[in-house]
Design a protein around this motif. Structure first.
Motif, PDB file in Angstrom:
ATOM      1  N   ALA A  16       0.820  -1.208   0.000  1.00 45.50           N
ATOM      2  CA  ALA A  16       0.000   0.000   0.000  1.00 45.50           C
ATOM      3  C   ALA A  16       0.857   1.262   0.000  1.00 45.50           C
ATOM      4  CB  ALA A  16      -0.942  -0.004   1.204  1.00 45.50           C
ATOM      5  N   SER A  17       2.033   1.203   0.622  1.00 42.08           N
ATOM      6  CA  SER A  17       2.945   2.350   0.628  1.00 42.08           C
ATOM      7  C   SER A  17       3.467   2.636  -0.782  1.00 42.08           C
ATOM      8  CB  SER A  17       4.125   2.076   1.570  1.00 42.08           C
ATOM      9  OG  SER A  17       3.684   1.890   2.891  1.00 42.08           O
ATOM     10  N   TYR A  18       3.768   1.576  -1.517  1.00 42.08           N
ATOM     11  CA  TYR A  18       4.201   1.735  -2.913  1.00 42.08           C
ATOM     12  C   TYR A  18       3.088   2.388  -3.729  1.00 42.08           C
ATOM     13  CZ  TYR A  18       6.142   0.522  -7.499  1.00 42.08           C
ATOM     14  OH  TYR A  18       6.637   0.584  -8.774  1.00 42.08           O
ATOM     15  N   PHE A  19       1.863   1.891  -3.544  1.00 40.24           N
ATOM     16  CA  PHE A  19       0.717   2.428  -4.282  1.00 40.24           C
ATOM     17  C   PHE A  19       0.503   3.901  -3.944  1.00 40.24           C
ATOM     18  CE2 PHE A  19      -3.750   3.373  -4.966  1.00 40.24           C
ATOM     19  CZ  PHE A  19      -3.998   2.795  -6.200  1.00 40.24           C
ATOM     20  N   GLN A  20       0.583   4.242  -2.664  1.00 40.96           N
ATOM     21  CA  GLN A  20       0.340   5.637  -2.267  1.00 40.96           C
ATOM     22  C   GLN A  20       1.394   6.567  -2.838  1.00 40.96           C
ATOM     23  OE1 GLN A  20      -1.666   6.918   1.090  1.00 40.96           O
ATOM     24  NE2 GLN A  20       0.017   8.094   1.956  1.00 40.96           N
ATOM     25  N   THR A  21       2.620   6.097  -2.924  1.00 39.49           N
ATOM     26  CA  THR A  21       3.688   6.950  -3.427  1.00 39.49           C
ATOM     27  C   THR A  21       3.510   7.276  -4.903  1.00 39.49           C
ATOM     28  OG1 THR A  21       5.180   5.956  -1.806  1.00 39.49           O
ATOM     29  CG2 THR A  21       6.194   7.220  -3.585  1.00 39.49           C
ATOM     30  N   ILE A  22       2.951   6.347  -5.679  1.00 43.66           N
ATOM     31  CA  ILE A  22       2.785   6.602  -7.112  1.00 43.66           C
ATOM     32  C   ILE A  22       1.466   7.303  -7.430  1.00 43.66           C
ATOM     33  CG2 ILE A  22       4.245   4.675  -7.773  1.00 43.66           C
ATOM     34  CD1 ILE A  22       1.726   3.091  -8.456  1.00 43.66           C
ATOM     35  N   THR A  23       0.488   7.259  -6.513  1.00 38.03           N
ATOM     36  CA  THR A  23      -0.800   7.895  -6.777  1.00 38.03           C
ATOM     37  C   THR A  23      -1.099   9.057  -5.841  1.00 38.03           C
ATOM     38  OG1 THR A  23      -2.001   6.391  -5.302  1.00 38.03           O
ATOM     39  CG2 THR A  23      -1.779   5.728  -7.609  1.00 38.03           C
ATOM     40  N   GLY A  24      -0.489   9.066  -4.655  1.00 37.74           N
ATOM     41  CA  GLY A  24      -0.763  10.104  -3.668  1.00 37.74           C
ATOM     42  C   GLY A  24      -1.770   9.691  -2.615  1.00 37.74           C
ATOM     43  N   PHE A  25      -2.338   8.508  -2.746  1.00 36.89           N
ATOM     44  CA  PHE A  25      -3.342   8.052  -1.790  1.00 36.89           C
ATOM     45  C   PHE A  25      -3.386   6.527  -1.793  1.00 36.89           C
ATOM     46  CE2 PHE A  25      -5.494   7.961  -5.823  1.00 36.89           C
ATOM     47  CZ  PHE A  25      -6.385   6.894  -5.739  1.00 36.89           C
ATOM     48  N   GLY A  26      -4.151   5.974  -0.838  1.00 33.64           N
ATOM     49  CA  GLY A  26      -4.409   4.538  -0.867  1.00 33.64           C
ATOM     50  C   GLY A  26      -3.872   3.756   0.309  1.00 33.64           C
ATOM     51  N   LEU A  27      -2.871   4.302   1.027  1.00 33.76           N
ATOM     52  CA  LEU A  27      -2.254   3.536   2.112  1.00 33.76           C
ATOM     53  C   LEU A  27      -3.285   3.131   3.164  1.00 33.76           C
ATOM     54  CD1 LEU A  27       0.062   2.341   3.708  1.00 33.76           C
ATOM     55  CD2 LEU A  27       0.729   4.648   4.411  1.00 33.76           C
ATOM     56  N   GLY A  28      -3.972   4.112   3.717  1.00 31.46           N
ATOM     57  CA  GLY A  28      -4.951   3.815   4.748  1.00 31.46           C
ATOM     58  C   GLY A  28      -6.137   3.029   4.230  1.00 31.46           C
ATOM     59  N   MET A  29      -6.627   3.404   3.048  1.00 30.65           N
ATOM     60  CA  MET A  29      -7.835   2.782   2.520  1.00 30.65           C
ATOM     61  C   MET A  29      -7.599   1.312   2.159  1.00 30.65           C
ATOM     62  SD  MET A  29      -9.473   5.866   0.218  1.00 30.65           S
ATOM     63  CE  MET A  29      -7.923   6.426  -0.451  1.00 30.65           C
ATOM     64  N   GLY A  33      -9.292  -1.578   4.451  1.00 31.99           N
ATOM     65  CA  GLY A  33     -10.241  -2.459   3.776  1.00 31.99           C
ATOM     66  C   GLY A  33      -9.855  -3.921   3.883  1.00 31.99           C
ATOM     67  N   ALA A  34      -8.571  -4.212   3.673  1.00 30.48           N
ATOM     68  CA  ALA A  34      -8.117  -5.605   3.718  1.00 30.48           C
ATOM     69  C   ALA A  34      -8.167  -6.179   5.130  1.00 30.48           C
ATOM     70  CB  ALA A  34      -6.695  -5.706   3.166  1.00 30.48           C
ATOM     71  N   THR A  35      -7.740  -5.402   6.113  1.00 31.01           N
ATOM     72  CA  THR A  35      -7.718  -5.915   7.479  1.00 31.01           C
ATOM     73  C   THR A  35      -9.120  -6.131   8.033  1.00 31.01           C
ATOM     74  OG1 THR A  35      -7.465  -3.636   8.279  1.00 31.01           O
ATOM     75  CG2 THR A  35      -5.480  -4.979   8.093  1.00 31.01           C
ATOM     76  N   SER A  36     -10.037  -5.230   7.689  1.00 32.71           N
ATOM     77  CA  SER A  36     -11.412  -5.423   8.155  1.00 32.71           C
ATOM     78  C   SER A  36     -12.068  -6.585   7.427  1.00 32.71           C
ATOM     79  CB  SER A  36     -12.229  -4.143   7.948  1.00 32.71           C
ATOM     80  OG  SER A  36     -12.288  -3.801   6.569  1.00 32.71           O
ATOM     81  N   GLY A  37     -11.744  -6.762   6.147  1.00 35.60           N
ATOM     82  CA  GLY A  37     -12.329  -7.850   5.377  1.00 35.60           C
ATOM     83  C   GLY A  37     -11.847  -9.217   5.825  1.00 35.60           C
ATOM     84  N   PHE A  38     -10.555  -9.295   6.203  1.00 35.85           N
ATOM     85  CA  PHE A  38      -9.989 -10.578   6.619  1.00 35.85           C
ATOM     86  C   PHE A  38      -9.913 -10.732   8.136  1.00 35.85           C
ATOM     87  CE2 PHE A  38      -8.156  -9.978   2.340  1.00 35.85           C
ATOM     88  CZ  PHE A  38      -8.573 -11.164   1.753  1.00 35.85           C
ATOM     89  N   GLY A  39     -10.362  -9.711   8.853  1.00 38.18           N
ATOM     90  CA  GLY A  39     -10.379  -9.793  10.305  1.00 38.18           C
ATOM     91  C   GLY A  39      -9.006  -9.901  10.937  1.00 38.18           C
ATOM     92  N   ALA A  41      -7.262  -7.443  12.437  1.00 37.48           N
ATOM     93  CA  ALA A  41      -7.138  -6.659  13.666  1.00 37.48           C
ATOM     94  C   ALA A  41      -8.346  -5.739  13.780  1.00 37.48           C
ATOM     95  CB  ALA A  41      -5.842  -5.844  13.653  1.00 37.48           C
ATOM     96  N   PRO A  42      -8.624  -5.209  14.981  1.00 40.84           N
ATOM     97  CA  PRO A  42      -9.720  -4.257  15.148  1.00 40.84           C
ATOM     98  C   PRO A  42      -9.504  -3.003  14.312  1.00 40.84           C
ATOM     99  CG  PRO A  42      -8.983  -5.096  17.274  1.00 40.84           C
ATOM    100  CD  PRO A  42      -7.986  -5.568  16.260  1.00 40.84           C
ATOM    101  N   VAL A  43     -10.585  -2.470  13.760  1.00 39.06           N
ATOM    102  CA  VAL A  43     -10.496  -1.312  12.875  1.00 39.06           C
ATOM    103  C   VAL A  43      -9.881  -0.113  13.590  1.00 39.06           C
ATOM    104  CG1 VAL A  43     -11.851   0.350  11.548  1.00 39.06           C
ATOM    105  CG2 VAL A  43     -12.415  -2.084  11.444  1.00 39.06           C
ATOM    106  N   ALA A  44     -10.272   0.125  14.860  1.00 39.55           N
ATOM    107  CA  ALA A  44      -9.751   1.275  15.597  1.00 39.55           C
ATOM    108  C   ALA A  44      -8.233   1.196  15.746  1.00 39.55           C
ATOM    109  CB  ALA A  44     -10.417   1.353  16.974  1.00 39.55           C
ATOM    110  N   SER A  45      -7.710   0.013  16.007  1.00 42.29           N
ATOM    111  CA  SER A  45      -6.261  -0.159  16.158  1.00 42.29           C
ATOM    112  C   SER A  45      -5.540   0.080  14.834  1.00 42.29           C
ATOM    113  CB  SER A  45      -5.946  -1.570  16.669  1.00 42.29           C
ATOM    114  OG  SER A  45      -6.520  -1.788  17.931  1.00 42.29           O
ATOM    115  N   ILE A  46      -6.115  -0.439  13.758  1.00 36.36           N
ATOM    116  CA  ILE A  46      -5.504  -0.258  12.439  1.00 36.36           C
ATOM    117  C   ILE A  46      -5.525   1.212  12.034  1.00 36.36           C
ATOM    118  CG2 ILE A  46      -5.718  -0.809   9.986  1.00 36.36           C
ATOM    119  CD1 ILE A  46      -4.567  -3.038  11.671  1.00 36.36           C
TER     120      ILE A  46
END
Length: 253
Positions: A16-29, A33-39, A41-46
């Motif tokens: 995601a860091s690679y993606f954000q660097t080439i587009t300017g966004f995406g790291l958090g999203m 999205g992946a962590t909540s989808g695959f469970g 870790a808790p969303v608040a912690s992520i």
């Protein structure tokens, strides 16, 4: 988290860091999205972890690039983002679950429509928008961040529609998200909601984040300006679709 989950999370953050660097966004999203989808870790912690690693990404992505930033646009957007994050949190507290779900459904629909319409017409505007429109995009982004933890879509749409070079767009978005993340980290620390486990995970992820960020700076994918804009708007469509899907699931329960 188990050691295996931490390893998977760090690999995901690196991508995601690679993606954000080439587009300017995406790291958090992407990671949220992946962590909540695959469970993983808790969303608040992520969310807290993402604020910390976003600072590492910006620290590696922005040096030597600050002269590319449209400071008036970034300043106007930031002025809109910071106070509206608080407003979004307060609004969510006063809304019932059903009302919040309906609002999320409407917002997801707007983001999906905006991404689709922009993807079909990816050419930038003929003239740069005025500072007021950047402020409004910041307000909308802050509200989304405060209510649903997704601040990107209005800002991404606003900047990618401008007649700016891609490097100017990337640097502007990375800087805005860095300021937002710093604000969240300081607020979390003040509220004593910055546990040592999150700090340790951020410390483990930081070298990977910086390595992938430097790799993206020196070895970006061979995408044209048009292809990169289409990619950005395609991700917006995915975000809008996920907001709609989550809202529908919540409403039918």
């Amino acid at each position: 988290m188990t050691h295996e989950k931490v390893l998977v999370l760090i690999v995901l953050i690196g991508f995601a860091s690679y993606f954000q660097t080439i587009t300017g966004f995406g790291l958090g999203m992407i990671v949220m999205g992946a962590t909540s989808g695959f469970g993983l870790a808790p969303v608040a912690s992520i969310a807290t972890l993402m604020s910390l690693v976003t600072l590492a990404n910006s620290a590696a992505a922005l040096p030597g690039k600050l002269h590319h930033i449209d400071w008036r646009a970034v300043g106007a957007a930031t002025l809109g983002v910071l106070p509206s994050v608080v407003v979004g949190v307060l609004v969510l507290e006063y809304l019932s679950a059903s009302a919040a779900g309906i609002l999320q459904l409407l917002l997801g629909g707007v983001v999906l429509y905006g991404g689709l319409s922009a993807a079909l017409r990816p050419a930038p505007l003929a003239q740069r928008s005025n500072d007021r429109s950047f402020f409004v995009s910041g307000v909308c982004g802050g509200l989304l961040s405060g209510m649903f933890g997704v601040s990107g879509p209005p800002l991404i749409f606003q900047f990618y529609r401008q007649p700016l070079k891609l490097i100017e767009i990337r640097c502007a978005l990375i800087l805005i998200f860095a300021v937002t993340s710093l604000t969240r980290v300081l607020f979390s620390a003040w509220e004593d909601h910055l546990p040592s486990s999150i700090c340790l995970e951020a410390a483990l992820a930081a070298p990977v984040v910086m390595l992938m960020t430097v790799a993206a700076r020196h070895y970006p994918p061979p995408l044209s300006s048009l292809a990169t804009r289409r990619l950005a708007f395609g991700v917006l469509m995915a975000i809008g679709g996920s907001l709609v899907l989550c809202a529908v699931k919540a409403l039918v329960r």
